[in-house]
Design an enzyme around this catalytic site. Structure first.
Site, PDB file in Angstrom:
ATOM      1  N   ASP A 110      49.784 -43.929  14.501  1.00 39.80           N
ATOM      2  CA  ASP A 110      49.219 -42.940  15.828  1.00 39.80           C
ATOM      3  C   ASP A 110      49.872 -43.452  17.071  1.00 39.80           C
ATOM      4  O   ASP A 110      49.698 -44.605  17.445  1.00 39.80           O
ATOM      5  CB  ASP A 110      47.924 -43.174  15.799  1.00 39.80           C
ATOM      6  CG  ASP A 110      47.318 -42.048  16.519  1.00 39.80           C
ATOM      7  OD1 ASP A 110      47.824 -41.814  17.810  1.00 39.80           O
ATOM      8  OD2 ASP A 110      46.105 -41.738  16.349  1.00 39.80           O
ATOM      9  N   SER A 133      39.846 -39.142  19.080  1.00 41.37           N
ATOM     10  CA  SER A 133      40.657 -39.728  20.006  1.00 41.37           C
ATOM     11  C   SER A 133      39.548 -40.221  21.354  1.00 41.37           C
ATOM     12  O   SER A 133      38.551 -41.168  20.945  1.00 41.37           O
ATOM     13  CB  SER A 133      41.790 -38.786  20.826  1.00 41.37           C
ATOM     14  OG  SER A 133      42.734 -39.164  21.501  1.00 41.37           O
ATOM     15  N   HIS A 172      48.926 -38.489  15.187  1.00 43.33           N
ATOM     16  CA  HIS A 172      47.517 -38.720  15.915  1.00 43.33           C
ATOM     17  C   HIS A 172      46.143 -38.269  15.303  1.00 43.33           C
ATOM     18  O   HIS A 172      46.099 -36.913  15.369  1.00 43.33           O
ATOM     19  CB  HIS A 172      47.722 -38.165  17.526  1.00 43.33           C
ATOM     20  CG  HIS A 172      46.578 -38.314  18.274  1.00 43.33           C
ATOM     21  ND1 HIS A 172      45.998 -39.487  18.417  1.00 43.33           N
ATOM     22  CD2 HIS A 172      45.946 -37.468  19.080  1.00 43.33           C
ATOM     23  CE1 HIS A 172      45.001 -39.725  19.327  1.00 43.33           C
ATOM     24  NE2 HIS A 172      45.045 -38.363  19.762  1.00 43.33           N
TER      25      HIS A 172
END
Length: 514
Positions: free
Chosen positions: A455, A229, A482
């Protein structure tokens, strides 16, 4: 309280990641930084020992008490351009390799500012990590200003956190903030964190230079890195600043380095709307859905359920209430993985009976609210990183951005209008990241980007753009989640990643399905 180990890992890279996407004009440091002034920092030895004393939350205490973990503190310059000035200390956790060691694999969970120490310990305990932990020491670090690192960012009181004052600017575009609030936030962060010089050196470039000190102190000529991320931003910026120091790099749930804050937020909100719509479709197909049997009407039905909470919160456990923001946060965090969509359904069903227990428990778990009602400061650290990275917007620009965000994700429209202001408008330091970044990098070994098609927080197009920008290999993962490396428990993903890290085998248009 709602707890699940995989969900905890997934939401370590919270929706805050989009807000860290800045667009400033400060030049990048190309081709690596001059390391000579940092020789004394590179020469330090880490005094590894038991990890129990490094825990800063109840969750960390449970994780850091495990066997085989070693912890230490790394000293870095507060300002890398002034190595003789103030210093900071970073908490470091190492899980030693179990076999023929290649080197260290430094990991970052994103957030920004989520604890990297406990993240490394959790990853090492997952079944899919065996091949990686055999060949690499797994190393996690708490970013400067966060967790077990010192000084630590502290901007808001627990009462302000309980009222979601900070999340008003992160999730909802700062629509309730006045200019006095933005001044107070900057002043409070400086006063609570050790001074203006502390909060002015918490940006992504500062952390990337810390990472290179860590690489040298660990004895690795080149860095092996796994970033999830927001951690993909750190990886990309490291690749830009220190390309010659990279051996391997896995970037999971990539952020598009070409987008400034406005485009990034609109892209992310569109990703959450897509996931909300998919959840609502699955809910309708299952029957007895609190959002109704017509997915086309799910957003309107959601508004009917949650908007009244802005004025009339509902009971949620002993002496607690679920507010509008708490409900929306609970839904957003549970959208991170398809397996948790039923929890959203459960929470919304409770709302029809004027209860908010489940959604509040998810919200509390994501914030890591402690049993005594206190809050760790990682979201405040994220706020500071965000303000150091992103460009400043005028109230008109912030309002226009919020309008676009709500057009992209109408289920997040609270019906209160779109007037907003930039929570960082009075931050005492200019943004330093620059956007686009990590473009035209020379001498970078081939890296690997992993991107999940569904995602919600790091939309697939962002991962594709990151791979194109860095010239990376791309592993496309079909699914609704995610991130996917190790946290998904998928052998297809984890084997491809292990092959790359160990043998530097870069897949050619590889695909997996969760």
């Amino acid at each position: 309280m709602f707890r699940h180990p995989r969900l905890r890992l997934l939401i370590t890279s919270t929706v805050l990641l989009g807000l860290a996407a800045g667009c400033a004009t400060a030049p990048a440091t190309a081709g690596g930084a001059d390391s000579a002034p940092l020789d004394a920092f590179h020469a330090q030895e880490l005094a590894f020992g038991p990890c129990g004393g490094y825990a800063t939350t109840e969750g960390d205490a449970a994780v850091l008490g495990g066997d085989g973990l070693e912890c230490a503190r790394l000293t870095v310059p507060l300002d890398h351009d002034d190595p003789d000035g103030r210093t900071a200390e970073l908490g470091i956790l190492r899980v030693p390799a179990t076999g023929d060691r290649i080197g260290s694999l430094v990991v970052n969970p994103g957030g920004p500012a989520k604890p990297g120490m406990s993240y490394a310990a959790q990853l090492a305990a997952l079944p899919g990590s065996d091949r990686i932990t055999e060949r690499f020491d797994l190393v996690g670090f708490d970013m400067r200003g966060t967790g077990a690192s010192t000084p630590v960012v502290d901007c808001f009181t627990d009462a302000e956190r309980q009222d979601d004052l900070l999340m008003a600017t992160f999730l909802f575009g700062g629509e309730t903030w006045s200019e006095d609030d933005t001044r107070k936030a900057a002043r409070g962060c400086a006063e609570g964190s050790g001074g203006v010089d502390v909060i002015s050196h918490l940006g992504s470039r500062d952390t990337v230079r810390d990472m290179d000190v860590l690489r040298a102190v660990l004895g690795d000529d080149q860095l092996n890195f796994l970033g999830a991320s927001y951690g993909t931003r750190l990886g990309a910026v490291y690749a830009e600043m220190f390309p010659q120091n990279v051996r391997s790099m896995v970037l999971d749930g990539g952020m598009d380095p070409n987008l400034g804050i406005r485009d990034r937020m609109v892209q992310q909100y569109a990703g959450f709307q897509r996931s909300f719509d998919a959840m609502a479709t699955a809910c309708a197909a299952a029957g007895d859905c609190p959002l109704g049997d017509d997915p086309q009407q799910a957003t309107a039905r959601f508004h009917e359920l949650v908007r009244p909470l802005a004025e009339d919160p509902v009971p949620a456990g002993p002496d607690r209430e679920l507010t509008y923001r708490g409900a929306v946060e609970g839904v957003l965090f549970a959208l991170y993985q398809q397996d948790y969509w039923p929890v959203i359904v459960q929470g919304l069903t409770e709302l029809t009976a004027d209860r908010g227990d489940t959604l509040l428990a998810i919200r509390d778990g994501a914030h890591e609210r402690q049993s005594d009602g206190s809050y760790p400061t990682f979201i405040e650290g994220a706020f500071a990183i965000h303000c150091n990275d992103r460009e400043r917007l005028t109230p008109d620009q912030e309002t226009a951005m919020r309008q676009q965000m709500l057009q992209a994700a109408p289920f997040l429209d609270d019906g209160r209008g779109t007037a907003a202001r930039d929570g960082c408008e009075h931050w005492p330091a200019e943004p330093t990241l620059g956007s686009p970044y990590a473009t035209d990098v020379d001498g970078l070994p081939q890296t690997l980007v992993v991107s999940v098609t569904g995602d919600p927080a790091s939309p697939h197009e962002g991962g594709v753009a990151l791979a194109d920008t860095l010239g990376s290999g791309l592993l496309t993962v079909e699914g609704e989640q995610h991130g996917a490396v190790l946290v998904a428990g998928n052998s297809c993903v984890d084997d491809i990643v292990a092959d790359y890290l160990i043998d530097l085998t870069v897949p050619d248009d590889a695909r997996c399905t969760l």
